[in-house]
Design a protein around this motif. Structure first.
Motif, mmCIF file in Angstrom:
data_model
loop_
_atom_site.group_PDB
_atom_site.id
_atom_site.type_symbol
_atom_site.label_atom_id
_atom_site.label_comp_id
_atom_site.label_asym_id
_atom_site.label_seq_id
_atom_site.Cartn_x
_atom_site.Cartn_y
_atom_site.Cartn_z
ATOM 1 N N VAL A 268 -6.638 -8.416 -1.858
ATOM 2 C CA VAL A 268 -8.234 -7.985 -2.180
ATOM 3 C C VAL A 268 -9.287 -9.341 -2.183
ATOM 4 N N ASP B 101 -0.148 -1.154 -6.687
ATOM 5 C CA ASP B 101 -2.490 -1.048 -6.888
ATOM 6 C C ASP B 101 -2.114 -2.781 -6.834
ATOM 7 N N ILE C 148 0.996 -1.030 0.448
ATOM 8 C CA ILE C 148 -0.019 0.313 0.511
ATOM 9 C C ILE C 148 0.664 1.000 -0.122
ATOM 10 N N LYS D 270 -10.951 -2.661 -0.370
ATOM 11 C CA LYS D 270 -9.247 -2.206 -0.647
ATOM 12 C C LYS D 270 -9.244 -0.600 0.029
ATOM 13 N N ARG E 174 -16.193 -4.477 -3.781
ATOM 14 C CA ARG E 174 -13.973 -4.646 -3.869
ATOM 15 C C ARG E 174 -12.922 -3.338 -3.358
ATOM 16 N N GLN F 73 -6.389 0.425 2.584
ATOM 17 C CA GLN F 73 -5.125 1.217 2.075
ATOM 18 C C GLN F 73 -5.761 2.511 3.074
ATOM 19 N N VAL G 297 -2.265 -5.124 -4.319
ATOM 20 C CA VAL G 297 -3.252 -4.493 -3.432
ATOM 21 C C VAL G 297 -4.484 -5.443 -3.997
ATOM 22 N N ASP G 298 -4.780 -5.574 -5.290
ATOM 23 C CA ASP G 298 -5.959 -5.943 -5.683
ATOM 24 C C ASP G 298 -6.335 -7.640 -6.001
#
Ligand code: HEM
Length: 433
Positions: free
Chosen positions: A308, A301, A296, A393, A389, A397, A304-305
């Motif tokens: 998640v 990104d 993060i 997320k 989502r 974050q 992180v996606d």
């Protein structure tokens, strides 16, 4: 020489291998993963008797679940999607969009899809971030340590406040709406409702969603909000839902009310409980929490996606939905008769070892990750998936970079339900960075 493998930590408690998957009390102790593992291996389409119903087939493997989800002509949603059996008058009054097959479902979905499209949800990003920041600010003491219930003080707050914004209703209405939503999805749990199904007589409410008087409150709320918007249209989801499409089609009054009930229930608690299960998993695995926090902070990104997606698989909050066989058919050697209830267990398919390597390990880098927590290959694929989502997320974050330390601070409580895997309370001790 390479160093030791990173510590993954936090073994998942798989529970007993002979649990009764019908009994809502089973899930107060957690999802009986060992039972689902045995079923996937030994009896993937198994028959279960019910105390108050005709019994059902439990579909527990990932590929069988997607097969059933796709073949809507054989496995219909049009007689209900929960275990409860209803007579046709009650069903007609309660029916929501989950409970139609194409082409009726296609029409319904077209009428409600716009505010939940990927494009619309991107437009909500800034609002979600501001709300998440406020929630985290309110919860943490700068530089200090706080003990709090992660569910009520953090996980519940973001979806609740965002729901209010989407609907265009006063912030003050949020807690009331969410309390009603809790009574619906928690309709088996005496903590959430005075009318727990199976523990009290709910016959009086069999013609309303979830057999719950809370649905009647929401119907009245929907009627008054609709009347207000018809007089003065506003820029929000309620006005969008009431507006006619290009060809003049629009939701009927009953469809609108039932959709609002679905939104307040399905669109709220599920996200909250996914956040709670995610936080528990991360606190129990400090290495992985640190890895996610680092990603993060360096604005990775893609990582992180991916993380998640794994947290959503891990939580798999909506444990099942039901279909009904429209003809005699065979599934993995079991003979299913016309009218039989066929229940697809998302929570089992999400841990299917044929599809997920080491399914009981949280792997934030898992890719590909064909999780089914939102459904898969189904016309009913979760309408709110993009929104959920994004909320999950953004919450992490905003939260993780603010934490120097996070510990579990007591035992948790789970919902009494065979339908929703919900952590009701998650005591944590959070030290701000
Ligand atoms: C992590 C959170 C969520 C989970 C796990 C979840 C799960 C699901 C599942 C399993 C389905 C049915 C899929 C199928 O039958 O194939 C579904 C449908 C649906 N969900 Fe979600 N959901 C979540 C969040 C949301 C949110 C935030 C909203 C709305 C704001 C929402 C609204 C809906 C609606 C309206 C449907 C019915 C779609 C249809 O019938 O076409 N859900 N969801």
């Amino acid at each position: 020489m390479t160093g030791p493998a990173p510590r993954r930590g936090g073994e998942l408690d798989l529970g007993p291998s002979d649990a009764d998957i019908v009994d809502p009390d089973t899930y107060v102790h957690g999802v009986p993963h060992a039972t689902f593992r045995r079923l996937r291996r030994d009896d993937p389409v198994s028959w279960w008797d019910e105390p108050d119903g005709q019994g059902f087939w439990a579909v527990t493997r990932h590929d069988d679940l997607t097969y059933v989800s796709r073949h809507v002509d054989v496995f219909s949603s049009a007689q209900g999607v929960t275990l409860e059996e209803m007579d046709s008058a009650d069903f007609a009054a309660r029916r929501n969009m989950l409970e139609y097959d194409p082409p009726e479902h296609t029409r319904y979905r077209r009428l409600v899809a716009k505010p939940f499209s990927r494009r619309s949800v991107y437009a909500y990003e800034a609002a979600i971030r501001l709300l998440a920041r406020a929630v985290v600010d309110e919860a943490l003491a700068p530089g200090g340590t706080v003990s709090l219930d992660f569910v009520t003080q953090i996980a519940k707050q973001l979806p609740m406040r965002m729901l209010g914004r989407l609907l265009g209703v006063p912030d003050a209405d949020g807690p009331w709406l969410v309390e009603r939503g809790d009574a619906l999805l928690g309709n088996f749990d005496p903590e959430f409702t005075d009318h727990p199904v199976g523990l009290t007589n709910t016959d009086e409410y069999k013609g309303v969603p979830f057999r719950s008087p809370a649905a009647l409150d929401l119907f009245r709320y929907a009627e008054s909000e609709a009347a207000r918007r018809r007089a003065h249209p506003t820029d929000d989801v309620i006005s969008d839902l009431l507006a006619p499409t290009i060809d003049g089609d629009r939701l009927t009054e009953q469809e609108f009310k039932n959709f609002l009930v679905l939104l307040v229930s399905a669109g709220n608690d599920t996200t909250r409980y996914t956040m709670a299960a995610s936080m528990k998993a991360l606190v129990e695995r400090p290495d992985q929490m640190a890895e996610l926090r680092d990603a993060i902070q360096r604005r990775d990104d893609a990582f992180v996606d991916t993380a998640v997606e794994e947290l959503i698989r891990w939580a798999s909050v909506t444990m099942h939905f039901r279909r009904t066989a429209t003809c005699d058919t065979e599934l993995r050697g079991s003979t299913i008769r016309t009218g039989d209830k066929v229940v697809i267990w998302f929570v089992s398919a999400d841990y299917d070892e044929e599809v997920f390597t080491h399914p009981y390990e949280l792997d934030l880098r898992r890719d590909p990750n064909p999780q089914v927590a939102f459904g898969l290959m189904s016309p009913h694929l979760c309408l709110g998936a993009q929104l959920a989502r994004m909320e999950i997320k953004i919450l992490f974050q905003e939260l993780l970079p603010r934490l120097a330390d996070a510990q579990l601070a007591g035992s948790l409580d789970r919902m009494r339900s065979n339908f929703i895997a919900g952590i009701k309370r998650l005591p944590v001790r959070l030290t701000a960075a």
